[in-house]
Design a protein around this motif. Structure first.
Motif, short mmCIF file in Angstrom:
data_model
loop_
_atom_site.label_atom_id
_atom_site.label_comp_id
_atom_site.label_asym_id
_atom_site.label_seq_id
_atom_site.Cartn_x
_atom_site.Cartn_y
_atom_site.Cartn_z
N ASP A 111 0.83 -1.21 0.00
CA ASP A 111 0.00 0.00 0.00
C ASP A 111 0.87 1.26 0.00
N ASN A 153 -3.82 -3.74 0.98
CA ASN A 153 -4.24 -2.63 0.13
C ASN A 153 -5.75 -2.45 0.22
N PRO A 154 -6.24 -1.22 0.01
CA PRO A 154 -7.69 -0.99 0.07
C PRO A 154 -8.41 -1.60 -1.11
N THR A 166 -11.05 -1.94 -4.33
CA THR A 166 -11.25 -1.06 -5.47
C THR A 166 -12.51 -0.20 -5.30
N HIS A 224 -0.68 6.43 -8.97
CA HIS A 224 -2.07 6.44 -8.49
C HIS A 224 -2.94 7.35 -9.35
N THR A 261 -6.64 -2.66 -5.47
CA THR A 261 -7.25 -1.34 -5.58
C THR A 261 -7.58 -0.97 -7.02
N TYR A 262 -6.72 -1.38 -7.93
CA TYR A 262 -6.89 -1.05 -9.35
C TYR A 262 -6.88 -2.35 -10.15
#
Length: 651
Positions: free
Chosen positions: A209, A277-278, A280, A421, A448-449
């Motif tokens: 992250d 990681n967060p 998406t 990002h 996240t992506y």
């Protein structure tokens, strides 16, 4: 509340250090946080055996020196999380995020002093911690120069590390075996650093992250002791600082990660980096399509039936025809297609990423590919894209381009991390998949992506064009080192297989010093939701053995299991897509026979399609047999060799 056996109480007395301990859900991993000696510290043990000795924590600031010493562990809060999440692409469909968390606050020089918060997460397969510098009047507008993070070892472990030696590189090199006592302060080590203890634990130091910060490196300890010291990548506009904080907000570091397992393969199968990681923010991911791509650059744009092969429409059509004939989802048009390109890594005045050169009919190629079920991806220089990002991405979406390969960042300072990002956010808005080439190593962006397909930051097959560095030992070291962090744009598919003794670097139609069996196995072993099929259609036509396997093998998986392997020696991985399983096995320069127990299969009969090395580097021996979960297969791997098995339900 966490049970007392999981979270020990805050302990302190008059003149004594405060200490707090946190255990993983299964109790095997314990992190102890303290203010011993007036410094923020932590230690990690696994099954009662030290993994990280008491080690310093803290930040070096541009004003006020170090926020690490003369501190008191003032407060602590806890929580526990157990949830699952789905991934759109990757090495698994569903992952479990199960951890116990401890948040502590260190206060400098008394209750009114500067404050530093730290968050620790204990998983069964590792530990993660991050710094949170609260927004506070005493630190308004402060910049972070570096950090005091240490990883002090309990013994002189055998490790594998890539010494980049300097900032501002393409993050490509060999992860060489090295004793912990050989790490030096002047080293600048890439992540991960992987080590094995005498007690049977393998651990890797990594990062997850990464956002609003420079990337993390490791150096040897300045005092010559066993262990490593964190070091942050400096900003280009302010080399004395790594992080410019944002006034009015907390400054949050990336996660510093310690992955742990009984075997090196346990780390390969771990989803820890992704879990940190967060999730998406994309609500529509149906347009994201993993797959394989034909590619013009690696092989030198060599095709048959074209008068002047090169960066022109006729050559690109020939590659599209090859992709269509072999059921490849994409054709990647590399450097040279737009005005001002072809001069990488430079960006020339007048460069325009929306204007193809006269020799390339881009709309015509996109239409030609669409008629044949082949999507078009294009290469673009990162700086040229940065100069025209909104215009360029909108134009690509309108044209029907499926994805972009962004190249030559070759940095991981705070500015380029922010660029990643920003780019990935906007690419998602324009429904464009992204391959980050010339990039730093992954930090878990794939959660996240999900349109982020793959990333370089790896010493891959392109080096066959000008060096002898892509050896079988290197190839079987990568899964246990670089690949722990995320997908690798290694660019496999070389079919001009020769022995190491017969190998020579050549720019056009490169050779590879590994067997055809290893070429196939890379598509199973190496993690990359977008994978190149790098050789020339001419090469594949002349020596097609195994091309049908590459055409059929998936690039994104529902499940991954590492069956066996040792760093730099060999690896055997099984991956599932739907009801089918694929096994890939690779060896170093020593030939060997590997056993493949099939107890991972569900009940029922399966057909095993087996490909293994033959008598020559380009030869394959193919066989088929009926199997069940009670069976075990063998793969005979030649020196620098490999093999694959496709297991499908019997029909």
């Amino acid at each position: 509340m966490l049970a007392g056996s999981i979270l020990a109480a805050l302990t302190c007395g008059a003149g004594q250090a405060a200490e707090r301990s946190l255990a993983s859900p299964d109790g095997s991993l314990v992190v102890t946080v303290s203010d011993t000696g007036g410094q923020a510290r932590y230690a990690v043990s696994r099954r009662g055996t030290p993994v990280i000795q008491p080690s310093g924590l803290g930040l070096t600031l541009d004003m006020g020196g170090r926020l690490s010493y003369d501190v008191t562990l003032a407060t602590a809060t806890t929580r526990s999380v157990d949830q699952t999440y789905d991934l759109v692409v990757g090495k698994t469909r569903t992952a479990r995020d199960h951890f116990n968390e401890l948040t502590v606050q260190f206060v400098e020089g008394g209750t009114a002093g500067r404050k530093l918060n730290m968050v620790f997460r204990a998983y069964d397969d590792g530990l993660a911690f991050r710094y949170v510098l609260p927004d506070q009047p005493a630190l308004a507008g402060v910049s972070i120069r570096n950090e005091e993070t240490r990883f002090d070892f309990a013994a002189d472990h055998r490790c594998w590390a890539l010494n980049l030696g300097k900032f501002g590189t393409s993050h490509e090199g060999e992860y060489d075996p090295v004793k912990a006592s050989s790490f030096r302060e002047h080293n600048l080590l890439e992540l991960p650093v992987v080590c094995q203890t005498e007690g049977g634990t393998t651990f890797a130091i990594a990062e997850a992250d990464l956002k609003n910060s420079g990337g993390l490196y490791l150096t040897g300890r300045g005092d010559g002791g066993l262990g490593l010291q964190g070091k942050l990548s400096p900003r280009l506009d302010d080399p004395k600082s790594a992080i410019h904080s944002r006034i009015g907000t907390d400054t949050v570091s990336s996660w510093r990660v310690l992955m742990v397992g009984d075997t090196p393969g346990d780390l390969v199968a771990s989803n820890l980096i992704t879990s940190l990681n967060p999730p998406t923010a994309l609500t529509d991911t149906g347009w994201i399509r993993p797959g394989k791509a034909a590619w013009d650059w690696w092989n030198g744009s060599v095709v048959a039936g074209v008068d002047r092969p090169g960066m022109n429409t006729a050559t690109m059509k020939a590659f599209i025809d090859f992709a269509a004939a072999n059921k490849l989802e994409y054709m990647l048009i590399d450097d040279g297609w737009y005005v001002g390109s072809g001069q990488a890594p430079a960006v020339l005045p007048g460069t325009d990423i929306t204007r193809p050169i006269p020799e390339i009919d881009l709309p015509g190629l996109i239409a030609y590919g669409a008629q044949r079920g082949v999507g078009i991806m294009v290469w673009v220089h990162w700086k040229a894209l940065d100069d025209q990002m909104d215009e360029g991405l909108a134009a690509y979406e309108k044209l029907g381009i499926k994805g972009i390969k962004v190249d030559f960042m070759d940095r991981d300072d705070q500015q380029i991390v922010d660029y990643y990002h920003r780019l990935l956010t906007k690419a998602g808005q324009h429904r464009l998949m992204v391959d980050l080439h010339g990039a730093y190593r992954p930090t878990g962006l794939i959660r996240t992506y999900p349109h982020y397909m793959t990333q370089e930051g790896v010493l891959g097959a392109e080096y066959n064009k000008w060096s002898r560095r892509i050896t079988a030992t290197h190839n079987v070291t990568l899964p246990f080192t670089r690949m722990l962090l995320g997908p690798m744009d290694y660019t496999p598919g070389g079919f001009r297989n020769v022995t190491p003794g017969a190998f020579k670097p050549q720019n056009s139609l490169p050779l590879v010093q590994t067997t055809r069996g290893q070429a196939l196995a890379m598509y199973v072993v190496f993690d990359s939701p977008l994978s190149m099929v790098s050789d020339s259609p001419v090469t594949y036509a002349a020596s097609p053995a195994g091309l049908d396997f590459i055409s059929a093998v998936p690039t994104s998986w529902d499940e991954t299991r590492v069956l066996s392997g040792e760093i730099g020696q060999s690896i055997v991985i099984a991956r599932r897509k739907g009801s089918d399983w694929y096994v890939g096995a690779m060896s170093n320069e020593t030939g060997r026979t590997v056993k493949v127990p099939l107890d991972f299969l569900p009940a029922g009969a399966f057909t095993a399609d087996i490909r293994q090395d033959g008598t020559e580097p380009t030869a394959l021996v193919q066989s088929s047999r009926a199997v069940t979960a009670k069976d075990s297969l063998s793969l005979k791997l030649a020196p620098s060799g490999g093999g694959v098995i496709h297991l499908s339900p019997a029909r």
